[in-house]
Design a protein around this motif. Sequence first.
Motif, PDB file in Angstrom:
ATOM      1  N   ASP A   1       0.831  -1.205   0.000  1.00  0.00           N
ATOM      2  CA  ASP A   1       0.000   0.000   0.000  1.00  0.00           C
ATOM      3  C   ASP A   1       0.869   1.260   0.000  1.00  0.00           C
ATOM      4  O   ASP A   1       0.607   2.221  -0.737  1.00  0.00           O
ATOM      5  N   SER A   2       1.905   1.257   0.828  1.00  0.00           N
ATOM      6  CA  SER A   2       2.788   2.424   0.922  1.00  0.00           C
ATOM      7  C   SER A   2       3.507   2.672  -0.400  1.00  0.00           C
ATOM      8  O   SER A   2       3.675   3.829  -0.825  1.00  0.00           O
ATOM      9  N   ALA A   3       3.936   1.598  -1.061  1.00  0.00           N
ATOM     10  CA  ALA A   3       4.602   1.741  -2.355  1.00  0.00           C
ATOM     11  C   ALA A   3       3.657   2.356  -3.384  1.00  0.00           C
ATOM     12  O   ALA A   3       4.054   3.228  -4.176  1.00  0.00           O
ATOM     13  N   LEU A   4       2.398   1.918  -3.377  1.00  0.00           N
ATOM     14  CA  LEU A   4       1.415   2.464  -4.305  1.00  0.00           C
ATOM     15  C   LEU A   4       1.180   3.953  -4.048  1.00  0.00           C
ATOM     16  O   LEU A   4       1.065   4.747  -4.995  1.00  0.00           O
ATOM     17  N   LYS A   5       1.108   4.335  -2.798  1.00  0.00           N
ATOM     18  CA  LYS A   5       0.881   5.745  -2.468  1.00  0.00           C
ATOM     19  C   LYS A   5       2.102   6.589  -2.821  1.00  0.00           C
ATOM     20  O   LYS A   5       1.985   7.718  -3.313  1.00  0.00           O
ATOM     21  N   ARG A   6       3.308   6.084  -2.569  1.00  0.00           N
ATOM     22  CA  ARG A   6       4.528   6.813  -2.930  1.00  0.00           C
ATOM     23  C   ARG A   6       4.611   7.020  -4.445  1.00  0.00           C
ATOM     24  O   ARG A   6       5.094   8.067  -4.912  1.00  0.00           O
ATOM     25  N   ALA A   7       4.149   6.035  -5.190  1.00  0.00           N
ATOM     26  CA  ALA A   7       4.254   6.102  -6.644  1.00  0.00           C
ATOM     27  C   ALA A   7       3.401   7.216  -7.244  1.00  0.00           C
ATOM     28  O   ALA A   7       3.586   7.579  -8.409  1.00  0.00           O
ATOM     29  N   GLN A   8       2.490   7.770  -6.475  1.00  0.00           N
ATOM     30  CA  GLN A   8       1.672   8.878  -6.972  1.00  0.00           C
ATOM     31  C   GLN A   8       2.480  10.167  -7.107  1.00  0.00           C
ATOM     32  O   GLN A   8       2.123  11.049  -7.894  1.00  0.00           O
ATOM     33  N   THR A   9       3.577  10.272  -6.332  1.00  0.00           N
ATOM     34  CA  THR A   9       4.380  11.504  -6.363  1.00  0.00           C
ATOM     35  C   THR A   9       5.856  11.244  -6.647  1.00  0.00           C
ATOM     36  O   THR A   9       6.614  12.193  -6.856  1.00  0.00           O
ATOM     37  N   GLU A  10       6.280   9.962  -6.642  1.00  0.00           N
ATOM     38  CA  GLU A  10       7.686   9.625  -6.851  1.00  0.00           C
ATOM     39  C   GLU A  10       7.829   8.752  -8.092  1.00  0.00           C
ATOM     40  O   GLU A  10       6.899   8.031  -8.475  1.00  0.00           O
ATOM     41  N   ASP A  11       9.006   8.803  -8.712  1.00  0.00           N
ATOM     42  CA  ASP A  11       9.244   7.940  -9.864  1.00  0.00           C
ATOM     43  C   ASP A  11       9.510   6.508  -9.406  1.00  0.00           C
ATOM     44  O   ASP A  11       9.755   6.247  -8.222  1.00  0.00           O
ATOM     45  N   ASP A  12       9.476   5.578 -10.342  1.00  0.00           N
ATOM     46  CA  ASP A  12       9.598   4.158 -10.013  1.00  0.00           C
ATOM     47  C   ASP A  12      10.932   3.832  -9.353  1.00  0.00           C
ATOM     48  O   ASP A  12      11.009   2.997  -8.448  1.00  0.00           O
ATOM     49  N   GLY A  13      11.994   4.495  -9.793  1.00  0.00           N
ATOM     50  CA  GLY A  13      13.300   4.249  -9.198  1.00  0.00           C
ATOM     51  C   GLY A  13      13.335   4.632  -7.729  1.00  0.00           C
ATOM     52  O   GLY A  13      13.892   3.902  -6.897  1.00  0.00           O
ATOM     53  N   ALA A  14      12.726   5.783  -7.408  1.00  0.00           N
ATOM     54  CA  ALA A  14      12.690   6.228  -6.013  1.00  0.00           C
ATOM     55  C   ALA A  14      11.889   5.248  -5.152  1.00  0.00           C
ATOM     56  O   ALA A  14      12.279   4.939  -4.017  1.00  0.00           O
ATOM     57  N   VAL A  15      10.772   4.760  -5.679  1.00  0.00           N
ATOM     58  CA  VAL A  15       9.964   3.794  -4.933  1.00  0.00           C
ATOM     59  C   VAL A  15      10.746   2.497  -4.728  1.00  0.00           C
ATOM     60  O   VAL A  15      10.735   1.911  -3.637  1.00  0.00           O
ATOM     61  N   SER A  16      11.448   2.056  -5.749  1.00  0.00           N
ATOM     62  CA  SER A  16      12.244   0.830  -5.639  1.00  0.00           C
ATOM     63  C   SER A  16      13.349   0.979  -4.601  1.00  0.00           C
ATOM     64  O   SER A  16      13.594   0.068  -3.801  1.00  0.00           O
ATOM     65  N   ARG A  17      14.026   2.141  -4.593  1.00  0.00           N
ATOM     66  CA  ARG A  17      15.096   2.351  -3.618  1.00  0.00           C
ATOM     67  C   ARG A  17      14.533   2.391  -2.191  1.00  0.00           C
ATOM     68  O   ARG A  17      15.144   1.850  -1.258  1.00  0.00           O
ATOM     69  N   TRP A  18      13.364   3.033  -2.025  1.00  0.00           N
ATOM     70  CA  TRP A  18      12.730   3.045  -0.701  1.00  0.00           C
ATOM     71  C   TRP A  18      12.406   1.631  -0.254  1.00  0.00           C
ATOM     72  O   TRP A  18      12.675   1.264   0.895  1.00  0.00           O
ATOM     73  N   PHE A  19      11.854   0.828  -1.139  1.00  0.00           N
ATOM     74  CA  PHE A  19      11.448  -0.524  -0.773  1.00  0.00           C
ATOM     75  C   PHE A  19      12.653  -1.412  -0.469  1.00  0.00           C
ATOM     76  O   PHE A  19      12.650  -2.172   0.508  1.00  0.00           O
ATOM     77  N   LEU A  20      13.706  -1.283  -1.257  1.00  0.00           N
ATOM     78  CA  LEU A  20      14.914  -2.058  -0.990  1.00  0.00           C
ATOM     79  C   LEU A  20      15.517  -1.653   0.351  1.00  0.00           C
ATOM     80  O   LEU A  20      15.995  -2.505   1.110  1.00  0.00           O
ATOM     81  N   GLY A  21      15.483  -0.361   0.671  1.00  0.00           N
ATOM     82  CA  GLY A  21      15.975   0.094   1.962  1.00  0.00           C
ATOM     83  C   GLY A  21      15.160  -0.473   3.106  1.00  0.00           C
ATOM     84  O   GLY A  21      15.711  -0.839   4.155  1.00  0.00           O
ATOM     85  N   LEU A  22      13.859  -0.574   2.901  1.00  0.00           N
ATOM     86  CA  LEU A  22      12.973  -1.160   3.910  1.00  0.00           C
ATOM     87  C   LEU A  22      13.333  -2.614   4.179  1.00  0.00           C
ATOM     88  O   LEU A  22      13.317  -3.078   5.327  1.00  0.00           O
ATOM     89  N   LEU A  23      13.672  -3.331   3.123  1.00  0.00           N
ATOM     90  CA  LEU A  23      13.959  -4.765   3.255  1.00  0.00           C
ATOM     91  C   LEU A  23      15.348  -5.054   3.807  1.00  0.00           C
ATOM     92  O   LEU A  23      15.589  -6.138   4.362  1.00  0.00           O
ATOM     93  N   THR A  24      16.262  -4.113   3.653  1.00  0.00           N
ATOM     94  CA  THR A  24      17.653  -4.374   4.029  1.00  0.00           C
ATOM     95  C   THR A  24      18.086  -3.605   5.273  1.00  0.00           C
ATOM     96  O   THR A  24      19.243  -3.719   5.691  1.00  0.00           O
ATOM     97  N   GLN A  25      17.189  -2.844   5.873  1.00  0.00           N
ATOM     98  CA  GLN A  25      17.573  -2.058   7.054  1.00  0.00           C
ATOM     99  C   GLN A  25      17.744  -2.940   8.281  1.00  0.00           C
ATOM    100  O   GLN A  25      17.218  -4.031   8.354  1.00  0.00           O
TER     101      GLN A  25
END
Length: 217
Positions: free
Chosen positions: A193-217
Amino acid sequence: MVNPVPILQTIALETWIPAAWEDFLTFADDPTLVGGRFYYDQGEMRIEMSPLGSAHGQDNSIVLTVVNLYATVKAIPIKSFINTTFRKAGLREFQPDLAFYMGEPGEAVTFPARSNAAVDLNEFDPPSLVIEIVASSLEDDCTRKQPLYQRAGIREYWVVDVNVSQVIAVEPSKATQLRRSQVLPGLEIDWVDSALKRAQTEDDGAVSRWFLGLLTQ
């Protein structure tokens, strides 16, 4: 000579109607209707021919990216299918926006062979996860298609409501809503859900980097 009435003017679209399997195939296998999506279950068929908007395409892309990134980080074997037809001749057919075959880390998984024909569910297992991206057919996707996927043996089913950028995830066999994926162990539906909401204002690369950071933190 009188031109024949276009085939789709003879039936109702975007709704379930009674039909024999052979009649359904007349539409599903018509090469002039390749832009449609076809469903068959319990002696009824549904044909969807509505144009798909930008919201549908963007959410489809983000969900595909999130699922594949999660599987990559967690070493889950996975194969993605976009707008692919799955057919169990005489019984049912479905064409979800996204479908995924997956297994346990380190496990060999048998995927359907490359082909231009529908995936034969008499030959291959059904996908582990199917996803429908919807804007106007939410009720149908949450009700009528859910038992279809239950009968098809789908382990997990997501409906992505593009109007509110939210995923409704269910285990079809129990008709219970999930907040954590079972086929992608540890994946919180809230993250999608958060990725979908971020994608409304961020490009796909930014969403991917956020998600990868979430998984590797």
